[in-house]
Design an enzyme around this catalytic site. Structure first.
Site, PDB file in Angstrom:
ATOM      1  N   HIS A  58      -8.615  52.284  -2.890  1.00 31.65           N
ATOM      2  CA  HIS A  58      -9.389  53.497  -2.244  1.00 31.65           C
ATOM      3  C   HIS A  58     -10.515  54.081  -2.327  1.00 31.65           C
ATOM      4  O   HIS A  58     -11.626  54.032  -1.478  1.00 31.65           O
ATOM      5  CB  HIS A  58      -8.921  54.421  -0.483  1.00 31.65           C
ATOM      6  CG  HIS A  58      -7.936  53.957  -0.059  1.00 31.65           C
ATOM      7  ND1 HIS A  58      -6.200  54.160  -0.655  1.00 31.65           N
ATOM      8  CD2 HIS A  58      -7.715  53.269   1.170  1.00 31.65           C
ATOM      9  CE1 HIS A  58      -5.859  53.317   0.722  1.00 31.65           C
ATOM     10  NE2 HIS A  58      -7.020  53.007   1.550  1.00 31.65           N
ATOM     11  N   ARG A 113      -2.570  54.180  12.590  1.00 28.68           N
ATOM     12  CA  ARG A 113      -3.470  54.138  13.197  1.00 28.68           C
ATOM     13  C   ARG A 113      -4.266  53.164  13.103  1.00 28.68           C
ATOM     14  O   ARG A 113      -4.011  51.369  13.195  1.00 28.68           O
ATOM     15  CB  ARG A 113      -4.026  54.824  11.802  1.00 28.68           C
ATOM     16  CG  ARG A 113      -4.016  53.605  10.193  1.00 28.68           C
ATOM     17  CD  ARG A 113      -4.446  54.824   9.147  1.00 28.68           C
ATOM     18  NE  ARG A 113      -5.979  55.773   9.544  1.00 28.68           N
ATOM     19  CZ  ARG A 113      -6.779  54.609   8.506  1.00 28.68           C
ATOM     20  NH1 ARG A 113      -6.533  53.883   7.785  1.00 28.68           N
ATOM     21  NH2 ARG A 113      -8.227  55.387   9.079  1.00 28.68           N
ATOM     22  N   LYS A 150     -19.543  50.191   6.101  1.00 33.57           N
ATOM     23  CA  LYS A 150     -19.091  49.219   7.478  1.00 33.57           C
ATOM     24  C   LYS A 150     -19.795  47.889   7.413  1.00 33.57           C
ATOM     25  O   LYS A 150     -19.449  46.596   8.694  1.00 33.57           O
ATOM     26  CB  LYS A 150     -18.768  49.247   8.750  1.00 33.57           C
ATOM     27  CG  LYS A 150     -17.467  50.826   8.808  1.00 33.57           C
ATOM     28  CD  LYS A 150     -16.898  51.393   9.975  1.00 33.57           C
ATOM     29  CE  LYS A 150     -16.178  52.495  10.113  1.00 33.57           C
ATOM     30  NZ  LYS A 150     -14.977  51.972   9.788  1.00 33.57           N
TER      31      LYS A 150
END
Lengths: 202, 354
Positions: free
Chosen positions: B200, B230, B324
């Site tokens: 991560h 999620r 993103k």
């Protein structure tokens, strides 16, 4: 020369220590460039290490060559090698033959430490069996995520992949398995728009 | 796999996720799209909830959602794997977890979609029928030599979404196997072997917020039979499932071709329904990452989603829009979406208004 401090703490990046003598039957030491200074300190700490020490030393890509000084330390075996690739089979053989009581040390660039660590784990040694000390150049080993080729001793960001020629930026993402950072195409969205290379990893 | 016969059932759309991009959601698929924003703004959170059976017809109805894109997605996976076999890897000690995953998917599919899948067991002699893909195989459970691929690869060539398998040891999770062909710009080949915080590392902000520490602590306690889920989301130009870093230099330029005229058709909201299952034999964790794509044009057909997406995109921190990968097109997105936001309040939760 002091120990290298990394410029930032990154979660996927290993942390390094300082080599210190641990009693053992044999001491296998791999170092490159300024990592030779860490080896000298180790021998100064515990001169008795010499009779059971095996050193593999690779002069740095930046020109640092401490092999003359290391040779005078009196290690049972001293081997100078031109590159990690050239020394790798020897290193793998020693690691594969390792018996209980082997102490393993790696000092120098992150790329060297990472490769020793990878080869040690592949040889079945636990990942904490290795003592590490980062010294000298912050040059990085970087894997191109596109062609998968690894470029050694990257000092600038961006840089050109030595395999496929794409312009890559160095992502702060490190793989222990590959002993490499990740390089990603910097002008993918606007081909040809490449910012000037900056020396980030001296 | 005889994919040629696969579209005899008209439920499954014959469409492509590359080239001419004929992918499209039917009106029914738009209605059931998993819109990921329960509120008008967005920030990272662990946001996990039990993965229990939800509203009938929704993507939560079953443990694994098989939808109208199933056959075309599996064809796209086969295409990507032929081009780059490194998208599917499993370290040697993960084979047992692969069998666990195969069992979980086969049992779920056969239970939830009996019209398409059947599983018959006689001890370890298993018989698997997958009608949409034309597969009818007999094999011995836990004997790799009886399948054409390793167990993880075999079953994930037949299940939508990416999959990773995490080994648990030293109070950590290690990503040590995966099938990854519909990823939001991350590389299995690079990340395989990493610990939870290592893989991560490139995510901005969340680490400092303690999101990963809390998530890891939670996941280490995950119990067999009590899966969780999620959402995650990003933006993709054209319905390209394979937004891999490996091919970024090939698909990246598409981001520069958006315009006010084509953004409605070409810009897609990309939603990941992420679920986590503890596996019974290996004690590994299976992490299916199911990708859903919807064009802006189809999304704004639901007035609540149009208003809310406009507000989320407008207020998102720059770091997140950069991470993103849509910072350059954000002004265009805001301009387009603002046409559909009259400022009216939105109802709580993510369901479209009836």
């Amino acid at each position: 020369m002091t120990q290298t401090q990394s410029d930032e703490i990154m979660k996927s990046r290993p942390r390094y220590g300082v080599l210190s003598y641990r009693p053992g039957s044999t001491h296998f030491i791999v170092a490159d460039g300024e990592g030779g200074e860490a080896v000298q300190s180790l021998f100064a700490q515990a001169p008795e290490i010499a009779t059971t020490a095996h050193i593999v030393y690779i002069p740095g890509a930046n020109g640092t060559d401490l092999s003359a000084a290391l040779e005078t330390l009196g290690a049972a075996v001293f081997r100078k090698a031109p590159s990690y690739g050239a020394a790798r089979q020897r290193i793998q053989k020693v690691l594969g033959d390792a018996h209980m009581g082997l102490q393993l040390y790696a000092a120098g660039t992150e790329g060297l430490i990472g490769q020793v660590q990878r080869d040690a784990v592949e040889a079945g040694l636990p990942h904490d069996a290795l003592q590490t000390e980062q010294r000298g150049s912050l040059a990085r080993r970087v894997q191109c995520v596109h062609c998968k080729g690894i470029t050694e001793n990257v000092t600038t960001d961006p840089f050109v992949c030595s395999h496929c020629g794409l312009n890559l930026f160095v992502r702060d993402h490190y793989s222990r398995r590959l002993a490499a950072f990740q390089g990603v195409c910097i002008d993918a969205e606007d081909p040809g728009e490449v910012p000037p290379a900056v020396e980030r990893f001296k | 796999m005889s994919l040629d016969d696969a579209f005899k059932d008209p439920f499954f759309r014959d469409e492509s996720f590359f080239g001419k991009y004929t992918y499209k959601n039917s009106p029914a698929a738009i209605k059931r799209f998993p819109f990921p924003f329960p509120e008008d703004d967005y920030m990272y959170s662990v946001n996990m909830e039990p993965h229990v059976s939800g509203r009938p017809g929704s993507v939560f109805e079953h443990a694994f959602d098989v939808d109208e894109h199933y056959v075309s997605e599996m064809r796209d996976r086969a295409r990507v794997l032929a081009d780059d076999p490194l998208r599917c890897q499993s370290l040697p000690h993960m084979t047992l977890a692969g069998w666990d995953l195969l069992e979980l998917i086969m049992e779920s599919f056969a239970r939830d979609y009996p019209q398409w899948f059947e599983l018959h067991k006689d001890g370890n002699k298993w018989h698997w029928i997958n009608r949409p893909l034309g597969i009818d195989d007999k094999f011995t459970f836990l004997d790799e030599s009886t399948l054409p691929y390793g167990p993880m690869e075999y079953i994930t060539r037949q299940a939508q979404g990416d999959f990773t398998l995490q080994d648990q040891r030293e109070d950590n999770l290690w990503i040590e196997a995966g099938m990854v062909t519909s990823q939001a710009d991350w590389s299995l080949d690079f990340d395989i072997g990493m610990s939870f915080h290592e893989w991560h590392a490139p995510v901005p902000l969340a680490g400092k917020m303690g999101v990963f520490d809390r998530a890891l602590k939670f996941l280490l306690q995950l119990q067999h039979g009590a899966p969780v889920r999620r959402f995650n989301w990003t933006m993709t130009v054209d319905p390209l499932l394979d937004t891999s870093p490996e091919n970024y230099h090939k698909w990246g330029p598409s981001k520069t071709t958006l315009s006010a005229e084509n953004i409605g058709q070409r810009q897609h909201l990309r939603v990941e329904l992420q679920t986590l299952f503890r596996l019974p034999r290996s004690n590994a964790i299976a992490f299916p990452i199911r990708c859903y794509l919807i064009s802006f044009e189809d999304l704004v057909s639901q007035p609540k989603w149009a208003r809310r997406l406009h507000r989320v995109i407008k207020n998102l921190p720059d770091e997140l829009a950069t991470y993103k990968g849509f910072i350059r097109n954000r002004p265009l997105m805001i301009e387009y979406l603002s046409q559909f936001d009259d400022g009216a309040p939105t109802s709580p939760g993510w369901w479209a208004d009836e």
